[in-house]
Design an enzyme around this catalytic site. Structure first.
Site, PDB file in Angstrom:
ATOM      1  N   SER A 160       0.881  -0.980  -0.036  1.00  0.00           N
ATOM      2  CA  SER A 160      -0.047   0.028   0.058  1.00  0.00           C
ATOM      3  C   SER A 160       1.057   1.289  -0.011  1.00  0.00           C
ATOM      4  CB  SER A 160      -0.831   0.180   1.290  1.00  0.00           C
ATOM      5  OG  SER A 160      -1.558   1.273   1.344  1.00  0.00           O
ATOM      6  N   TYR A 173      -2.784  -0.753  10.036  1.00  0.00           N
ATOM      7  CA  TYR A 173      -2.488  -0.987   8.612  1.00  0.00           C
ATOM      8  C   TYR A 173      -1.459  -0.574   8.001  1.00  0.00           C
ATOM      9  CZ  TYR A 173      -4.064  -1.491   3.786  1.00  0.00           C
ATOM     10  OH  TYR A 173      -4.023  -1.814   2.475  1.00  0.00           O
TER      11      TYR A 173
END
Length: 265
Positions: A160, A173
């Site tokens: 990501s 995350y």
């Protein structure tokens, strides 16, 4: 276009096939994982479907069979409670049934809540680190010997932007994806001269998935590419051509721009 994107475009336009290849896909029941599993099945791969929900695994299994793909294998598995003993058992099962493994696509992941560090729920922190990072270590470590039995073992990681760019409120995350970036980098260096297995990392960017809707509830999903479009970048990472870019990272949006697949041309 750079050399990597050039290779991705030419390889994908040549319609690569995966006949007789055995590839494990985590998170195979939804989003990018499901899209990738279905595409691999269409292209001749024997897909090992790993996911938590057995009825959804059955659905993906049926879709691959109905499309004429090779018979997949189903591995019901909750990454939240995964142990090294379970991954060793999985490795033994795959060895007995297939004798080797040609690829792993680490797609499964959870958001874990977009929360400030000060009030981040510890349970959600632990869960995100376990699923997004620790389970990847556990599976990779156990399955590397099987990948080395392949002529062209491949490992593809889903990362990501927030794994390399600091941004408030992305909590566990972002930390898990930062850890994944380091894990993939270390692994690629360690395998460089000791193994034929090759590593490739993909940042899918914003994608029309349930997790994205959870992270960005006010966003219009119609402004995002589908999981099927984004899956192209992961598909490339499992090809033989990807070996030339061992340890590299690609943004799926750059590939989509080059292919003209998003926005749809």
């Amino acid at each position: 276009m750079n050399t990597l994107i050039d290779s991705m475009v030419s390889t994908l336009k040549a319609n690569p096939q995966f006949t007789d290849r055995v590839i494990l896909v985590t998170g195979a029941t939804a989003g990018i994982g499901r899209a990738l599993a279905l595409e691999l099945g269409k292209r001749g791969a024997t897909v090992i479907l790993l996911g938590r929900n057995e009825s959804e695994l059955d659905s993906v299994y049926d879709a691959i069979m109905n499309a004429g793909g090779p018979t997949p294998a189903i591995v019901p598995c909750d990454l939240a409670t995964l142990t090294s003993e379970q991954t060793e058992a999985l490795a033994e099962q795959l060895r007995e049934n297939f004798g080797r493994l040609d690829g792993i696509a680490h797609i499964a992941g959870i958001l874990g809540g977009r929360e400030p560090i000060q009030s981040h729920r510890p349970t959600q922190w632990d869960l995100a680190i376990q699923i997004n990072l620790t389970s990847i270590f556990q599976l990779t470590q156990a399955l590397l010997p099987l990948l080395d039995e392949s002529q062209s073992g491949r490992i593809v990681f889903a990362t990501s932007s927030v794994g390399i760019r600091i941004e408030a409120y992305w909590g566990a995350y972002a930390v898990s994806k930062a850890g994944l970036e380091m894990f993939a980098g270390i692994l690629s260096q360690e395998l460089e001269n000791t193994s034929s297995t090759r590593v490739f990392t993909v940042n899918p960017g914003g994608t029309r998935t349930k997790m994205r809707a959870e992270a960005m509830p006010g966003e219009n999903p119609a402004t995002l590419p589908s999981a099927e479009v984004v899956a192209d970048a992961f598909l490339y990472g499992l090809t033989e051509d990807a070996a030339a870019f061992h340890g590299e990272r690609v943004n799926a949006r750059d590939l989509m721009d080059a292919l003209g697949t998003w926005p749809a041309s």
